[in-house]
Design a protein around this motif. Structure first.
Motif, PDB file in Angstrom:
ATOM      1  N   UNK A  93     -67.309  45.582-123.335  1.00  0.00           N
ATOM      2  CA  UNK A  93     -67.874  44.461-124.083  1.00  0.00           C
ATOM      3  C   UNK A  93     -66.803  43.759-124.927  1.00  0.00           C
ATOM      4  N   UNK A  94     -65.929  44.522-125.563  1.00  0.00           N
ATOM      5  CA  UNK A  94     -64.904  43.948-126.439  1.00  0.00           C
ATOM      6  C   UNK A  94     -63.982  43.027-125.640  1.00  0.00           C
ATOM      7  N   UNK A  95     -63.591  43.463-124.444  1.00  0.00           N
ATOM      8  CA  UNK A  95     -62.724  42.640-123.596  1.00  0.00           C
ATOM      9  C   UNK A  95     -63.441  41.359-123.173  1.00  0.00           C
ATOM     10  N   UNK A  96     -64.711  41.471-122.844  1.00  0.00           N
ATOM     11  CA  UNK A  96     -65.482  40.296-122.444  1.00  0.00           C
ATOM     12  C   UNK A  96     -65.661  39.325-123.599  1.00  0.00           C
ATOM     13  N   UNK A  97     -65.849  39.850-124.807  1.00  0.00           N
ATOM     14  CA  UNK A  97     -66.002  38.977-125.973  1.00  0.00           C
ATOM     15  C   UNK A  97     -64.729  38.162-126.198  1.00  0.00           C
ATOM     16  N   UNK A  98     -63.578  38.803-126.069  1.00  0.00           N
ATOM     17  CA  UNK A  98     -62.305  38.084-126.220  1.00  0.00           C
ATOM     18  C   UNK A  98     -62.167  37.023-125.127  1.00  0.00           C
ATOM     19  N   UNK A 123     -71.618  38.327-128.396  1.00  0.00           N
ATOM     20  CA  UNK A 123     -71.871  39.721-128.016  1.00  0.00           C
ATOM     21  C   UNK A 123     -72.991  39.808-126.976  1.00  0.00           C
ATOM     22  N   UNK A 124     -74.050  39.015-127.163  1.00  0.00           N
ATOM     23  CA  UNK A 124     -75.151  39.008-126.193  1.00  0.00           C
ATOM     24  C   UNK A 124     -74.690  38.506-124.827  1.00  0.00           C
ATOM     25  N   UNK A 125     -73.871  37.451-124.829  1.00  0.00           N
ATOM     26  CA  UNK A 125     -73.337  36.945-123.566  1.00  0.00           C
ATOM     27  C   UNK A 125     -72.474  38.007-122.878  1.00  0.00           C
ATOM     28  N   UNK A 126     -71.619  38.676-123.653  1.00  0.00           N
ATOM     29  CA  UNK A 126     -70.746  39.706-123.096  1.00  0.00           C
ATOM     30  C   UNK A 126     -71.560  40.864-122.515  1.00  0.00           C
ATOM     31  N   UNK A 127     -72.624  41.230-123.197  1.00  0.00           N
ATOM     32  CA  UNK A 127     -73.496  42.302-122.702  1.00  0.00           C
ATOM     33  C   UNK A 127     -74.144  41.904-121.383  1.00  0.00           C
ATOM     34  N   UNK A 128     -74.614  40.676-121.301  1.00  0.00           N
ATOM     35  CA  UNK A 128     -75.242  40.211-120.061  1.00  0.00           C
ATOM     36  C   UNK A 128     -74.239  40.114-118.912  1.00  0.00           C
ATOM     37  N   UNK A 129     -73.032  39.668-119.211  1.00  0.00           N
ATOM     38  CA  UNK A 129     -71.996  39.606-118.174  1.00  0.00           C
ATOM     39  C   UNK A 129     -71.654  41.007-117.685  1.00  0.00           C
ATOM     40  N   UNK A 131     -73.600  43.622-117.690  1.00  0.00           N
ATOM     41  CA  UNK A 131     -74.715  44.082-116.857  1.00  0.00           C
ATOM     42  C   UNK A 131     -74.640  43.456-115.467  1.00  0.00           C
ATOM     43  N   UNK A 132     -74.255  42.192-115.409  1.00  0.00           N
ATOM     44  CA  UNK A 132     -74.100  41.503-114.134  1.00  0.00           C
ATOM     45  C   UNK A 132     -72.995  42.161-113.298  1.00  0.00           C
ATOM     46  N   UNK A 133     -71.883  42.524-113.941  1.00  0.00           N
ATOM     47  CA  UNK A 133     -70.810  43.228-113.236  1.00  0.00           C
ATOM     48  C   UNK A 133     -71.297  44.584-112.727  1.00  0.00           C
ATOM     49  N   UNK A 134     -72.146  45.240-113.508  1.00  0.00           N
ATOM     50  CA  UNK A 134     -72.705  46.530-113.091  1.00  0.00           C
ATOM     51  C   UNK A 134     -73.548  46.361-111.828  1.00  0.00           C
ATOM     52  N   UNK A 135     -74.365  45.312-111.802  1.00  0.00           N
ATOM     53  CA  UNK A 135     -75.263  45.086-110.654  1.00  0.00           C
ATOM     54  C   UNK A 135     -74.542  44.587-109.405  1.00  0.00           C
ATOM     55  N   UNK A 136     -73.622  43.631-109.586  1.00  0.00           N
ATOM     56  CA  UNK A 136     -73.039  42.934-108.440  1.00  0.00           C
ATOM     57  C   UNK A 136     -71.551  43.205-108.210  1.00  0.00           C
ATOM     58  N   UNK A 137     -70.854  43.706-109.203  1.00  0.00           N
ATOM     59  CA  UNK A 137     -69.416  43.883-109.077  1.00  0.00           C
ATOM     60  C   UNK A 137     -68.679  42.577-109.314  1.00  0.00           C
TER      61      UNK A 137
END
Length: 167
Positions: A93-98, A123-129, A131-137
């Motif tokens: 999440x921290x990397x995605x937030x940056x 933070x919410x956007x990073x969490x959703x992204x 989760x998307x990486x978890x589902x689809x790669x």
């Protein structure tokens, strides 16, 4: 045995590889969203990955002979950018937030209007992204692979000639 000429050409190859990788990271590429729409973007959002690429000359001991070899090093996530990411693992999440703060990403509310980018929204956007990486790669970009192949083809003959001179 000292491979002076080969080492010299290998160092030139490393500089050329560094330039080619940086070029690959800054080329705009077309990507396709899952909804069918496409957009263009550079691989390196901040330029940090491109700036971190450095050629590294090392020596491998093969049968009592120190054989020089060239590789590149950079930020740890560079390999994930090149190879992509299999579904089933979360992106930190921290990397995605940056990344969101650097990339021109803007959040919208339920009506489709842009909203202020607060830390909570990011933070919410990073969490959703994540989760998307978890589902689809994540699709691989192959920037490193393409650069190595291009430089390898170009420098194969000079490296072989340098090796022959040293032997």
């Amino acid at each position: 045995m000292v491979f002076a000429r080969y080492t010299e050409v290998l160092q030139d190859t490393g500089k050329l590889l560094q330039q080619r990788i940086r070029l690959e990271l800054n080329v705009k590429r077309r990507k396709k969203r899952r909804n069918g729409k496409s957009y263009t973007t550079k691989i390196s959002a901040s330029g940090d990955l491109a700036r971190s690429i450095k050629p590294v000359l090392s020596f491998n001991n093969e049968g009592g002979v120190l054989m020089p070899q060239m590789d590149v090093e950079g930020l740890a996530y560079g390999q994930n950018v090149n190879d992509g990411r299999e579904k089933g693992s979360y992106t930190p999440i921290v990397d995605l937030m940056a990344w969101i703060k650097i990339k021109p990403v803007r959040a919208r509310d339920m009506d489709g209007k842009f909203i202020k980018m607060t830390d909570t929204v990011i933070r919410n956007m990073a969490t959703n992204i994540s989760k998307n990486h978890f589902r689809y790669g994540i699709e691989p970009t192959n920037f490193l692979t393409e650069a190595r192949e291009a430089v390898g083809k170009k420098m194969q003959k000079p490296l072989m000639m340098a090796m022959q001179e040293d032997i």
